[in-house]
Design a protein around this motif. Structure first.
Motif, short mmCIF file in Angstrom:
data_model
loop_
_atom_site.label_atom_id
_atom_site.label_comp_id
_atom_site.label_asym_id
_atom_site.label_seq_id
_atom_site.Cartn_x
_atom_site.Cartn_y
_atom_site.Cartn_z
N LEU A 266 -7.20 2.59 4.08
CA LEU A 266 -6.37 1.42 3.38
C LEU A 266 -5.97 0.26 3.47
N SER B 169 2.72 1.64 -3.04
CA SER B 169 2.26 2.12 -4.13
C SER B 169 1.74 4.13 -4.37
N ILE C 239 0.56 -1.08 -0.15
CA ILE C 239 0.11 0.01 0.13
C ILE C 239 0.77 1.35 0.06
N SER D 47 -6.36 -2.82 1.00
CA SER D 47 -4.98 -3.65 0.07
C SER D 47 -4.43 -2.39 -0.98
N ALA D 48 -3.21 -2.92 -1.12
CA ALA D 48 -3.11 -1.83 -2.26
C ALA D 48 -3.48 -1.93 -3.52
N GLN E 270 -6.45 -1.14 -3.73
CA GLN E 270 -7.24 0.07 -2.94
C GLN E 270 -6.65 2.04 -3.88
N VAL E 271 -5.64 1.36 -3.98
CA VAL E 271 -4.91 2.54 -4.68
C VAL E 271 -5.13 2.85 -5.71
#
Length: 197
Positions: A175, A104, A101, A177-178, A180-181
């Motif tokens: 956030l 990213s 996360i 998880s990644a 969500q970026v």
């Protein structure tokens, strides 16, 4: 998650603050940190409290300029000697599943014009040319929060953040998880950057 370019910028660490405080000392007094450290040693200064009182009362030096001399005399805190990689590694050492996360978010910041990355011991701050607009912090064992200086309603992914009355960071996106970026989050970050530039 949208494609993000490889990082292009070097994140700043506490070294930036050390250099800034030393430059401030020179601007205020015309003398560098070595000069003041020598004077303090010769004057028998034995601890930080004595140093601060001596600099303030006898020489009119206050605030951040004092830190430069204090650190020179009594040592730098360990975290101030770490490089950017060591600082981010330390933040996620016990939570490696959350590191993607942060990576990213840093990739976006690194590739975005006008964003400066400043690494700290427990968080990463993102700055526009004018001021800090976001802070990335691992806040729980399962989430990373992006606190925002953002004039936008608390709706959708943007939540109200309880803050002191004088704290401008009143919004956040949590956030887990990644993935969500994504484009929506990057648009939110871009809006915060724009509002603070």
């Amino acid at each position: 998650m949208p494609n993000t370019p490889e990082p292009q910028k070097t994140a700043k660490t506490w070294k930036t603050m050390v250099d800034s405080n030393q430059a401030l000392l020179v601007r205020k007094t015309g003398q560098d940190v070595a000069f003041w450290a020598d004077r303090a040693r010769n004057g028998g200064i034995k601890n930080d409290a004595e140093l601060r009182a001596w600099m303030r009362d006898e020489h009119g030096v206050t605030g951040y300029a004092q830190y430069a001399v204090s650190w020179e005399l009594f040592g730098y805190p360990d975290f101030m000697l770490r490089d950017a990689d060591e600082l981010i590694d330390g933040q996620y050492a016990n939570h490696p599943e959350l590191r993607p996360i942060a990576d990213s978010l840093l990739a976006w910041a690194s590739a975005t014009e006008g964003v400066e990355i400043q690494m700290r011991k427990g968080y990463v701050s993102l700055h526009s040319p004018r001021r800090k607009f976001a802070q990335v912090t691992r806040t729980t064992n399962t989430a990373v929060d992006v606190a925002l200086r953002l004039d936008a309603p608390a709706e959708g992914r943007v939540e109200a953040l309880k803050a002191r009355a004088d704290d401008p960071f009143v919004r956040r996106v949590r956030l887990t998880s990644a993935e969500q970026v994504d484009g929506e989050l990057l648009d939110i970050l871009a809006l915060a950057l724009d509002q603070n530039t």
